[in-house]
Design a protein around this motif. Structure first.
Motif, mmCIF file in Angstrom:
data_model
loop_
_atom_site.group_PDB
_atom_site.id
_atom_site.type_symbol
_atom_site.label_atom_id
_atom_site.label_comp_id
_atom_site.label_asym_id
_atom_site.label_seq_id
_atom_site.Cartn_x
_atom_site.Cartn_y
_atom_site.Cartn_z
ATOM 1 N N GLU A 169 33.945 57.095 44.564
ATOM 2 C CA GLU A 169 34.439 56.615 43.265
ATOM 3 C C GLU A 169 35.968 56.635 43.221
ATOM 4 O O GLU A 169 36.594 55.692 42.722
ATOM 5 N N THR B 174 37.170 53.815 45.569
ATOM 6 C CA THR B 174 36.874 52.502 44.989
ATOM 7 C C THR B 174 37.871 52.186 43.878
ATOM 8 O O THR B 174 38.366 51.059 43.768
ATOM 9 N N LYS C 243 28.053 53.085 50.636
ATOM 10 C CA LYS C 243 28.943 52.878 49.491
ATOM 11 C C LYS C 243 30.412 52.986 49.894
ATOM 12 O O LYS C 243 31.252 52.228 49.414
ATOM 13 N N ASN D 195 31.140 49.674 51.787
ATOM 14 C CA ASN D 195 31.046 48.459 50.992
ATOM 15 C C ASN D 195 31.882 48.493 49.715
ATOM 16 O O ASN D 195 32.503 47.488 49.366
ATOM 17 N N SER D 196 31.895 49.604 49.007
ATOM 18 C CA SER D 196 32.611 49.669 47.729
ATOM 19 C C SER D 196 34.077 50.052 47.892
ATOM 20 O O SER D 196 34.959 49.422 47.332
#
Length: 181
Positions: A70, A73, A98, A101-102
């Motif tokens: 998080e 990102t 994640k 990709n994020s």
């Protein structure tokens, strides 16, 4: 020469200290000016991301309140030229997916890390950051030369890359500037 800022985010203060100590030792005689910021609270790290431009951010994967994915990102959306590194003692398949990709992490560093692996990852990240920054600057100059953006917009973008949030101005209904408290 621009100052290069690195942000280290980990909820364990001794990990932050160890990372910073190794990086400061490695860069002690480097002609580049490197500043290392550390934050043990991922929520406060997000506030730093709003205030300062970073070349590299290294974030732990597992932290309370926010995950490293998080944080990274958010960094990607706020400062896309910043190179993102993930630090983890363990990562599950979903977390790995994640992160790739994020957050589009550049590299993973395993806990415990070696000094060589840390330095190699940071050197690679700094090179990636430089390449991304040059690419954006060249594209902006080409857009300005072709009349797609004004010289004022070119300068605004340059300033925003140096100091995130500097050019964001709020106005009230009468058109007056709204100053932050």
């Amino acid at each position: 020469m621009d100052t290069l800022r690195l942000l280290l985010v980990d909820d364990e203060p001794h990990i932050l200290s160890a990372l910073a100590r190794q990086l400061r030792f490695h860069y002690r005689q480097d002609p580049r000016a490197i500043v290392i910021d550390m934050e043990s609270d991922p929520t406060r790290a997000l506030a730093l991301i709003e205030e300062r431009a970073y070349a590299v951010v290294i974030s732990d994967y597992r932290m309370p309140d926010l995950t490293g994915v998080e944080v990274l990102t958010y960094m990607r959306s706020t400062q896309p030229q910043c190179t993102r590194l993930m630090l983890s003692g363990q990562v599950d398949q979903d977390g790995l997916t994640k992160a790739i990709n994020s957050a589009q992490v550049h590299r993973f560093l395993a806990k415990p890390w070696t000094e060589g692996a840390l330095v190699d990852a940071v050197e690679s990240a700094l090179a990636q950051h430089h390449a991304a920054r040059v690419e954006v600057e060249l594209l902006d100059r080409a857009r300005s030369d072709q009349g797609e953006i004004s010289p004022q917009e070119l300068e605004r973008r340059r300033l925003e890359r140096l100091e995130p949030g500097l050019t964001r101005v709020e106005f009230d209904r009468d058109g007056a500037y709204v100053l932050a408290p």
